[in-house]
Design an enzyme around this catalytic site. Structure first.
Site, PDB file in Angstrom:
ATOM      1  N   LYS A  41       0.815  -1.241  -0.069  1.00 14.05           N
ATOM      2  CA  LYS A  41       0.366  -0.251  -0.207  1.00 14.05           C
ATOM      3  C   LYS A  41       0.817   1.288  -0.076  1.00 14.05           C
ATOM      4  O   LYS A  41       1.441   1.257   0.887  1.00 14.05           O
ATOM      5  CB  LYS A  41      -1.107   0.017   1.102  1.00 14.05           C
ATOM      6  CG  LYS A  41      -2.079   0.757   1.101  1.00 14.05           C
ATOM      7  CD  LYS A  41      -2.789   0.804   2.667  1.00 14.05           C
ATOM      8  CE  LYS A  41      -3.535   2.184   2.476  1.00 14.05           C
ATOM      9  NZ  LYS A  41      -4.563   1.939   4.173  1.00 14.05           N
ATOM     10  N   ASP A 152     -13.416   4.285  10.872  1.00 12.34           N
ATOM     11  CA  ASP A 152     -13.916   4.559   9.443  1.00 12.34           C
ATOM     12  C   ASP A 152     -14.032   3.330   8.943  1.00 12.34           C
ATOM     13  O   ASP A 152     -13.903   2.074   8.173  1.00 12.34           O
ATOM     14  CB  ASP A 152     -12.430   4.935   8.372  1.00 12.34           C
ATOM     15  CG  ASP A 152     -12.364   5.145   7.258  1.00 12.34           C
ATOM     16  OD1 ASP A 152     -14.373   5.526   6.745  1.00 12.34           O
ATOM     17  OD2 ASP A 152     -11.592   5.223   6.230  1.00 12.34           O
ATOM     18  N   ASN A 157     -14.075  -0.789   3.755  1.00  9.65           N
ATOM     19  CA  ASN A 157     -13.200  -1.346   4.271  1.00  9.65           C
ATOM     20  C   ASN A 157     -13.302  -2.925   5.369  1.00  9.65           C
ATOM     21  O   ASN A 157     -12.489  -3.150   5.986  1.00  9.65           O
ATOM     22  CB  ASN A 157     -12.837  -1.017   5.909  1.00  9.65           C
ATOM     23  CG  ASN A 157     -11.900   0.966   4.337  1.00  9.65           C
ATOM     24  OD1 ASN A 157     -11.768   0.488   3.882  1.00  9.65           O
ATOM     25  ND2 ASN A 157     -12.398   1.692   5.177  1.00  9.65           N
ATOM     26  N   ASP A 169      -7.520  -1.110   6.236  1.00 10.20           N
ATOM     27  CA  ASP A 169      -7.773   0.410   6.010  1.00 10.20           C
ATOM     28  C   ASP A 169      -7.487   1.090   7.693  1.00 10.20           C
ATOM     29  O   ASP A 169      -8.708   1.867   8.175  1.00 10.20           O
ATOM     30  CB  ASP A 169      -8.530   0.844   5.323  1.00 10.20           C
ATOM     31  CG  ASP A 169      -8.843   1.786   4.790  1.00 10.20           C
ATOM     32  OD1 ASP A 169      -7.499   2.543   5.560  1.00 10.20           O
ATOM     33  OD2 ASP A 169      -9.520   2.950   3.898  1.00 10.20           O
TER      34      ASP A 169
HETATM   35  N1  LIG Z   1      -4.585  -6.613   1.999  1.00  4.13           N
HETATM   36  C1  LIG Z   1      -4.515  -6.356   1.166  1.00  4.13           C
HETATM   37  N2  LIG Z   1      -5.524  -7.734   0.446  1.00  4.13           N
HETATM   38  C2  LIG Z   1      -5.705  -7.666  -0.363  1.00  4.13           C
HETATM   39  N3  LIG Z   1      -6.784  -6.309  -0.787  1.00  4.13           N
HETATM   40  C3  LIG Z   1      -6.262  -5.153  -0.447  1.00  4.13           C
HETATM   41  C4  LIG Z   1      -5.399  -5.552   0.659  1.00  4.13           C
HETATM   42  N4  LIG Z   1      -5.702  -4.311   1.513  1.00  4.13           N
HETATM   43  C5  LIG Z   1      -6.119  -3.299   0.370  1.00  4.13           C
HETATM   44  N5  LIG Z   1      -6.628  -3.242  -0.444  1.00  4.13           N
HETATM   45  C6  LIG Z   1      -7.507  -3.422  -1.545  1.00  4.13           C
HETATM   46  O1  LIG Z   1      -7.299  -2.408  -1.330  1.00  4.13           O
HETATM   47  C7  LIG Z   1      -8.307  -1.634  -1.222  1.00  4.13           C
HETATM   48  C8  LIG Z   1      -7.847  -0.379  -1.065  1.00  4.13           C
HETATM   49  O2  LIG Z   1      -8.039  -0.226   0.258  1.00  4.13           O
HETATM   50  P1  LIG Z   1      -7.375   0.616   1.726  1.00  4.13           P
HETATM   51  O3  LIG Z   1      -8.720   0.634   2.311  1.00  4.13           O
HETATM   52  O4  LIG Z   1      -6.896   0.121   3.002  1.00  4.13           O
HETATM   53  O5  LIG Z   1      -6.792   1.807   1.413  1.00  4.13           O
HETATM   54  P2  LIG Z   1      -7.946   3.496   1.298  1.00  4.13           P
HETATM   55  O6  LIG Z   1      -7.054   4.342   2.756  1.00  4.13           O
HETATM   56  O7  LIG Z   1      -9.362   3.230   1.879  1.00  4.13           O
HETATM   57  O8  LIG Z   1      -7.875   3.919  -0.085  1.00  4.13           O
HETATM   58  P3  LIG Z   1      -8.982   4.882  -0.485  1.00  4.13           P
HETATM   59  O9  LIG Z   1      -8.344   6.749  -0.975  1.00  4.13           O
HETATM   60  O10 LIG Z   1      -8.383   4.361  -1.858  1.00  4.13           O
HETATM   61  O11 LIG Z   1      -9.827   4.475  -0.582  1.00  4.13           O
HETATM   62  C9  LIG Z   1      -8.926  -2.264  -0.765  1.00  4.13           C
HETATM   63  O12 LIG Z   1     -10.847  -1.798  -0.950  1.00  4.13           O
HETATM   64  C10 LIG Z   1      -9.713  -3.585  -0.919  1.00  4.13           C
HETATM   65  O13 LIG Z   1      -9.556  -3.627  -2.416  1.00  4.13           O
HETATM   66 MG   LIG Z   2     -10.439   2.403   2.063  1.00  4.60          MG
END
Ligand SMILES: Nc1ncnc2c1ncn2[C@@H]1O[C@H](COP(=O)(O)OP(=O)(O)OP(=O)(O)O)[C@@H](O)[C@H]1O
Ligand SMILES: [Mg+2]
Length: 221
Positions: A41, A152, A157, A169
């Protein structure tokens, strides 16, 4: 690029496979580390809103004394997500295993198969009652054992992986002593109740609230 290169070298990441998601605040890739799949990430530096971040940092006893200039803030946010994942794993909550972090790059367990990431619970159509019950257990552990509030939480999430809900997240997660912890908890519960109700699960905010706080032994009927 430099941070990515460094972490790939240090953590023995062989290659980046494919992008999983790209949003306002982060980009997530699937990659291969030694012989396992990981999620990388990358927190976007230019579009992250610092005023939003500060709400979750000020008031959290673990992080509020940190320096807060521009370059360290995103690094802190990334480390905060790493620490929060560790804390969740320590008490047995289903969340990605954190492997490492460097500057604005976080490496954690990849949830999904070789061909596709685990779906967000929003897009899952399976055993909803099971998901609800498991999620309630984890939210209770999160509050009672880890002393944390997600802040959040929503159907975006939570990923469904190996027939279990995984909470992701967690950069914004705060400790329960944060002045807005109660507010965040209630907001999280409301999001979850709205989602599960749409899926036909009967549940009440008040009862879930008491369950999470340890004042009731059942989250619902
Ligand atoms: N460990 C993981 N394995 C597989 N997919 C993941 C993983 N972590 C995150 N994702 C995918 O990536 C997406 C975005 O991750 P995350 O929710 O952590 O970020 P965010 O801060 O919400 O970013 P955004 O601004 O894109 O919403 C998740 O909804 C999921 O689909
Ligand atoms: Mg997210």
């Amino acid at each position: 690029m430099e941070a990515l290169y460094k972490i790939m070298e240090n953590m023995d990441i062989k290659y980046i496979d494919y992008p999983v998601a790209s949003g306002k605040e982060s980009v997530v890739f699937r990659a291969i580390m030694k012989n396992r799949a990981v999620a990388i990430k990358i927190f976007k530096i230019s579009t992250i809103k610092f005023s939003t971040l500060d709400i979750y940092i000020q008031g959290d006893r673990r992080f509020e004394k940190e320096r807060r200039d521009r370059s360290t803030r995103v690094t802190l946010w990334c480390r905060k997500e790493f620490t929060n994942l560790q804390a969740m794993r320590e008490v047995g909550i289903s969340a990605p295993i954190p492997y490492g972090h460097y500057q604005n790059v976080l490496v954690m367990q990849y949830l999904g198969t070789a061909s596709r990431p685990a779906p967000q619970i929003k897009n899952y159509n399976g055993q909803m009652k099971r998901m609800f019950d498991l999620l309630m257990d984890d939210l209770r552990k999160m509050y009672q054992k880890a002393g944390l509030v997600h802040a959040d939480l929503s159907e975006y999430n939570v990923l469904v992986y190996r027939n279990k809900p995984y909470i992701i997240d967690v950069g914004q997660m705060v400790d329960i002593g944060h002045p807005s912890a109660e507010l965040f908890l209630k907001r999280d519960i409301l999001n979850i109740v709205n989602f599960f109700r749409k899926k036909g699960i009967e549940c009440k905010e008040e009862q879930i609230y008491r369950y999470i706080k340890g004042e009731s032994i059942e989250p619902g009927n």
